[in-house]
Design a protein around this motif. Sequence first.
Motif, PDB file in Angstrom:
ATOM      1  N   UNK A 244       0.842  -1.195   0.000  1.00 25.30           N
ATOM      2  CA  UNK A 244       0.000   0.000   0.000  1.00 25.30           C
ATOM      3  C   UNK A 244       0.873   1.238   0.000  1.00 25.30           C
ATOM      4  N   UNK A 245       0.389   2.296  -0.621  1.00 27.63           N
ATOM      5  CA  UNK A 245       1.054   3.603  -0.581  1.00 27.63           C
ATOM      6  C   UNK A 245       0.325   4.558   0.349  1.00 27.63           C
ATOM      7  N   UNK A 246      -0.973   4.362   0.511  1.00 27.62           N
ATOM      8  CA  UNK A 246      -1.778   5.266   1.338  1.00 27.62           C
ATOM      9  C   UNK A 246      -1.809   4.833   2.793  1.00 27.62           C
ATOM     10  N   UNK A 247      -1.840   3.527   3.027  1.00 24.34           N
ATOM     11  CA  UNK A 247      -2.055   2.970   4.348  1.00 24.34           C
ATOM     12  C   UNK A 247      -3.246   2.030   4.379  1.00 24.34           C
ATOM     13  N   UNK A 248      -3.988   1.963   3.267  1.00 22.22           N
ATOM     14  CA  UNK A 248      -5.074   1.002   3.156  1.00 22.22           C
ATOM     15  C   UNK A 248      -6.387   1.480   3.733  1.00 22.22           C
ATOM     16  N   UNK A 249      -7.449   0.823   3.339  1.00 17.92           N
ATOM     17  CA  UNK A 249      -8.801   1.275   3.687  1.00 17.92           C
ATOM     18  C   UNK A 249      -9.145   1.223   5.174  1.00 17.92           C
ATOM     19  N   UNK A 250      -8.614   0.277   5.961  1.00 17.43           N
ATOM     20  CA  UNK A 250      -8.933   0.315   7.389  1.00 17.43           C
ATOM     21  C   UNK A 250      -8.215   1.423   8.146  1.00 17.43           C
ATOM     22  N   UNK A 251      -7.120   1.960   7.612  1.00 20.16           N
ATOM     23  CA  UNK A 251      -6.278   2.884   8.368  1.00 20.16           C
ATOM     24  C   UNK A 251      -6.160   4.256   7.698  1.00 20.16           C
ATOM     25  N   UNK A 252      -5.811   4.297   6.430  1.00 14.50           N
ATOM     26  CA  UNK A 252      -5.869   5.555   5.687  1.00 14.50           C
ATOM     27  C   UNK A 252      -7.307   6.034   5.627  1.00 14.50           C
ATOM     28  N   UNK A 253      -8.215   5.086   5.435  1.00 13.58           N
ATOM     29  CA  UNK A 253      -9.631   5.379   5.304  1.00 13.58           C
ATOM     30  C   UNK A 253     -10.195   4.686   4.091  1.00 13.58           C
ATOM     31  N   UNK A 254     -11.436   4.253   4.179  1.00 11.21           N
ATOM     32  CA  UNK A 254     -12.058   3.524   3.085  1.00 11.21           C
ATOM     33  C   UNK A 254     -13.283   4.234   2.579  1.00 11.21           C
ATOM     34  N   UNK A 255     -13.112   5.270   1.775  1.00 11.50           N
ATOM     35  CA  UNK A 255     -14.285   5.960   1.246  1.00 11.50           C
ATOM     36  C   UNK A 255     -15.271   4.975   0.609  1.00 11.50           C
ATOM     37  N   UNK A 256     -16.546   5.222   0.829  1.00 11.76           N
ATOM     38  CA  UNK A 256     -17.538   4.359   0.188  1.00 11.76           C
ATOM     39  C   UNK A 256     -17.376   4.339  -1.319  1.00 11.76           C
ATOM     40  N   UNK A 257     -16.868   5.422  -1.861  1.00  7.09           N
ATOM     41  CA  UNK A 257     -16.531   5.508  -3.286  1.00  7.09           C
ATOM     42  C   UNK A 257     -15.182   6.194  -3.428  1.00  7.09           C
ATOM     43  N   UNK A 258     -14.473   5.871  -4.506  1.00 11.69           N
ATOM     44  CA  UNK A 258     -13.331   6.667  -4.944  1.00 11.69           C
ATOM     45  C   UNK A 258     -12.007   6.368  -4.243  1.00 11.69           C
ATOM     46  N   UNK A 259     -11.913   5.315  -3.428  1.00  8.49           N
ATOM     47  CA  UNK A 259     -10.632   5.072  -2.757  1.00  8.49           C
ATOM     48  C   UNK A 259      -9.474   4.974  -3.753  1.00  8.49           C
ATOM     49  N   UNK A 260      -9.669   4.248  -4.853  1.00  7.95           N
ATOM     50  CA  UNK A 260      -8.532   3.943  -5.717  1.00  7.95           C
ATOM     51  C   UNK A 260      -7.978   5.161  -6.432  1.00  7.95           C
ATOM     52  N   UNK A 261      -8.753   6.242  -6.525  1.00 11.62           N
ATOM     53  CA  UNK A 261      -8.180   7.466  -7.063  1.00 11.62           C
ATOM     54  C   UNK A 261      -7.130   8.027  -6.093  1.00 11.62           C
ATOM     55  N   UNK A 262      -7.324   7.799  -4.803  1.00  9.31           N
ATOM     56  CA  UNK A 262      -6.295   8.155  -3.828  1.00  9.31           C
ATOM     57  C   UNK A 262      -5.031   7.330  -4.094  1.00  9.31           C
ATOM     58  N   UNK A 263      -5.228   6.041  -4.394  1.00 17.23           N
ATOM     59  CA  UNK A 263      -4.085   5.192  -4.703  1.00 17.23           C
ATOM     60  C   UNK A 263      -3.338   5.659  -5.937  1.00 17.23           C
ATOM     61  N   UNK A 264      -4.088   6.077  -6.965  1.00 15.39           N
ATOM     62  CA  UNK A 264      -3.462   6.554  -8.207  1.00 15.39           C
ATOM     63  C   UNK A 264      -2.719   7.867  -7.948  1.00 15.39           C
ATOM     64  N   UNK A 265      -3.342   8.781  -7.189  1.00  7.03           N
ATOM     65  CA  UNK A 265      -2.681  10.049  -6.878  1.00  7.03           C
ATOM     66  C   UNK A 265      -1.403   9.815  -6.088  1.00  7.03           C
ATOM     67  N   UNK A 266      -1.467   8.929  -5.116  1.00  2.71           N
ATOM     68  CA  UNK A 266      -0.275   8.633  -4.316  1.00  2.71           C
ATOM     69  C   UNK A 266       0.788   7.942  -5.169  1.00  2.71           C
ATOM     70  N   UNK A 267       0.344   7.110  -6.123  1.00  2.00           N
ATOM     71  CA  UNK A 267       1.291   6.455  -7.022  1.00  2.00           C
ATOM     72  C   UNK A 267       2.020   7.492  -7.879  1.00  2.00           C
ATOM     73  N   UNK A 268       1.299   8.511  -8.337  1.00  2.00           N
ATOM     74  CA  UNK A 268       1.940   9.560  -9.136  1.00  2.00           C
ATOM     75  C   UNK A 268       3.038  10.245  -8.337  1.00  2.00           C
TER      76      UNK A 268
END
Length: 392
Positions: A244-268
């Motif tokens: 994980x780059x963000x910290x994952x849905x249980x800890x970074x947070x698990x938006x009901x929608x749109x989590x993976x855009x956080x992953x893409x932004x963090x990947x950039x």
Amino acid sequence: MAARIHAGEAEVALISGSEANRASKGARRNNVEINWADGDDAAYEDRGMGPMMLTREEIKHGLIAPAYFYGLFENAIAAREGRTRSEHRRAMAELFQPFSAVAAKNEYSQFPVEHSVDFLSTPSRENYEYADPFLKWFIAQDAVNQGAAVILMSESKADELGIPKDKRVYLHGGGEAGDNHISVRPKLDGSWAMEQATSRALTQAGVTADDIDHFDLYSCFPCAVFSSTAAMGIDWKTDPRPLTLTGGLPFFGGPGNNYSLHGIAEMAHTLRAAPGDLGLVLANGGWMTKEAAGVYSTEKPKAFRPVAPAAKAKTEVEIHQADGEGTLETFTVTHGKAGPEAGIIFARLADGRRTIAKASPAALAVLREEASPVGRKVTITVEDEVGTFDFA
């Protein structure tokens, strides 16, 4: 959107999404009315909610919450690995402890606290049981206020706008796949859709999982990570690469929608700091129902190929609700404030068909034992379309 830009339909796209569950839940709890109504005269495309991800049989037996569905996957994996309840909780904690460590250092985390393996694997007031085998901190935490956005454009437009070369991150490969309702899937200890999506993305990029330097794997529940690492042949116990780059849905947070855009932004951000590295982001919807993967790098690919249409699962198990005997395939136990409430199982009949059933009081007690009940014989009776089972 990359394909539409490549086809000349657009030059630049802004992709964004956000979630305000924390604010809305707080408002409801405190009887505060929030008026977020908005509108615009601009044309828009409404794709709707998409197909139903639950069946009548699943709903009738109480399978209505994500943790209940994922509990079925998790206990199937535990049984395959020969783990007891506490042994699998330990494995889940060992998988997720590094996720919490990443979240603790992420300024955008909703829950930036590092937890120990012992804390994560032990039931407590702060880490209560929700659906076997899950405790609170094995579950995506959706009470978040989070948003993310990316800008996508063609290379020629980036040149025209003077975008610095060191800011550019390229899509090298993508893959999508969709699975059937969980109750008709032949595979319950993993994800066919994850296998398809990751394989397609890696193949299009012309690389293997061993070539990837950075991952952000969807982590709503441990079984999602167990399944995606297995799909790519990654040994999560020994592989040094963070998952994980963000910290994952249980800890970074698990938006009901749109989590993976956080992953893409963090990947950039990650790839800009490591020019030439490869990164893979895996997105998930439903109960490992919809999967999408992207491979990214600051290195420009030799050519762009639009992502192929999503793979669709074709093989199904037939559901049959009738009195009879079967073999327990997997299970979960739902919990309320007073403790265990209901046990739900999938069982295979002798002819290969599957049935869904709820536990009798005696069977519920057995489901709560330390040893896995998977593989045991059960007897099922059906009334008003709802099956009830006891151990044979």
